[in-house]
Design a protein around this motif. Structure first.
Motif, mmCIF file in Angstrom:
data_model
loop_
_atom_site.group_PDB
_atom_site.id
_atom_site.type_symbol
_atom_site.label_atom_id
_atom_site.label_comp_id
_atom_site.label_asym_id
_atom_site.label_seq_id
_atom_site.Cartn_x
_atom_site.Cartn_y
_atom_site.Cartn_z
ATOM 1 N N HIS A 9 0.662 -1.134 -0.002
ATOM 2 C CA HIS A 9 0.414 0.373 -0.386
ATOM 3 C C HIS A 9 1.152 1.240 -0.171
ATOM 4 O O HIS A 9 1.674 1.358 0.538
ATOM 5 C CB HIS A 9 -0.959 -0.080 1.343
ATOM 6 C CG HIS A 9 -2.115 1.038 1.147
ATOM 7 N ND1 HIS A 9 -3.364 0.815 0.264
ATOM 8 C CD2 HIS A 9 -2.509 2.169 1.931
ATOM 9 C CE1 HIS A 9 -4.314 1.860 -0.011
ATOM 10 N NE2 HIS A 9 -3.570 2.596 0.615
ATOM 11 N N ILE A 46 -6.716 -3.113 5.115
ATOM 12 C CA ILE A 46 -6.753 -3.840 4.046
ATOM 13 C C ILE A 46 -8.268 -5.218 3.809
ATOM 14 O O ILE A 46 -8.786 -5.948 3.368
ATOM 15 C CB ILE A 46 -6.035 -3.840 3.132
ATOM 16 C CG1 ILE A 46 -5.400 -3.132 3.119
ATOM 17 C CG2 ILE A 46 -5.833 -5.260 2.039
ATOM 18 C CD1 ILE A 46 -3.959 -2.401 2.420
ATOM 19 N N PRO A 53 -5.858 -2.511 -1.382
ATOM 20 C CA PRO A 53 -4.545 -2.035 -1.348
ATOM 21 C C PRO A 53 -3.876 -1.455 -3.116
ATOM 22 O O PRO A 53 -4.460 -1.851 -4.214
ATOM 23 C CB PRO A 53 -3.906 -3.268 -0.965
ATOM 24 C CG PRO A 53 -4.358 -4.072 -1.827
ATOM 25 C CD PRO A 53 -6.200 -4.143 -0.824
ATOM 26 N N THR A 54 -2.923 -0.994 -2.680
ATOM 27 C CA THR A 54 -2.098 -0.237 -3.848
ATOM 28 C C THR A 54 -2.341 -1.567 -5.057
ATOM 29 O O THR A 54 -2.760 -1.641 -6.376
ATOM 30 C CB THR A 54 -1.434 0.546 -4.007
ATOM 31 O OG1 THR A 54 -1.117 1.030 -3.061
ATOM 32 C CG2 THR A 54 -1.064 1.385 -5.335
#
Ligand SMILES: Nc1ncnc2c1ncn2[C@@H]1O[C@H](COP(=O)(O)OP(=O)(O)OP(=O)(O)O)[C@@H](O)[C@H]1O
Length: 208
Positions: A9, A46, A53-54
């Motif tokens: 993230h 998350i 999350p990224t």
């Protein structure tokens, strides 16, 4: 019961979480450890579907969280994931019992006063059913938030520093209640903490 792979993230270009792969089976109890700022809260958010999350994959209770959106995700979370935060976040204008009834309503499960009272009894809070949160002590409020988190028999119970504002006596009680309640509904339990008092209570550790 849940598994994460390659979860990262970022806020802007700053990476705040890099989580090694982790899987936890039904009914297991885990501590999530790491230094301050290592991303424990970020990871719990998350896992709880509060934050995307990224990059990386999150499987929760047989479902890939990435595939759920909006109200579908809210309902999935309310039904499958119990959340306990450092501060109880109860609704101040509702009684203890109404806070629990609301949690059932939000999960789309049938509202049952009997189930609410049953859980309050297990947590020793039945005599407070008509109390408003501001009339409760910190330990009592945290017990109500444990009651709310386990009410719908979640598959996963996530607790973020649940003992941070509690004295030693209440810390032992709240940790025992989390463990007992997770066991009662066969939920996987994750407690994020840097509280030394908690570290001896649970043996499986995931470290950031
Ligand atoms: N909304 C945000 N915007 C930018 N950075 C953030 C945001 N939320 C958290 N961070 C940063 O992400 C990093 C991880 O934070 P997080 O709260 O997940 O850590 P933690 O391990 O839970 O810390 P602690 O044990 O101190 O609570 C920190 O450096 C924090 O400053």
């Amino acid at each position: 019961m849940f598994a994460i792979q390659e979860v990262i993230h970022k806020y802007g270009d700053k990476t705040v979480l890099q989580a090694p792969n982790w899987s936890a089976a039904q009914g297991e109890q885990w501590l999530l450890l790491g230094n301050s700022g290592s991303g424990k809260t970020t990871l719990l958010h998350i896992l709880g579907g509060l934050l995307r999350p990224t990059s990386g994959q999150v499987q929760m209770a047989g479902q890939s969280l990435q595939t759920l959106q909006g109200s579908q995700l809210d309902k999935f979370r309310a039904k499958n994931i119990g959340l306990v935060f450092q501060k109880p976040h109860l609704i101040q204008t509702l009684t203890v019992l109404d806070n629990l009834l609301l949690a059932q309503y939000l999960a789309g499960v049938k509202q049952s006063k009997a189930r609410c009272m049953d859980v309050l009894e297990q947590l020793g809070m039945q005599t407070h059913k008509k109390s408003y949160p501001n009339k409760l002590s910190q330990g009592e409020m945290q017990r109500v938030s444990v009651a709310r988190a386990v009410l719908n028999a979640p598959k996963v119970l996530l607790a973020d520093e649940p003992t941070a504002s509690l004295d030693d006596h209440n810390t032992v009680q709240v940790i025992n209640l989390l463990k007992q309640q997770a066991q009662a509904v066969n939920a996987t339990l994750v407690i994020a903490t840097h509280d030394q008092r908690v570290k001896t209570e649970i043996s499986q550790v995931y470290e950031l």
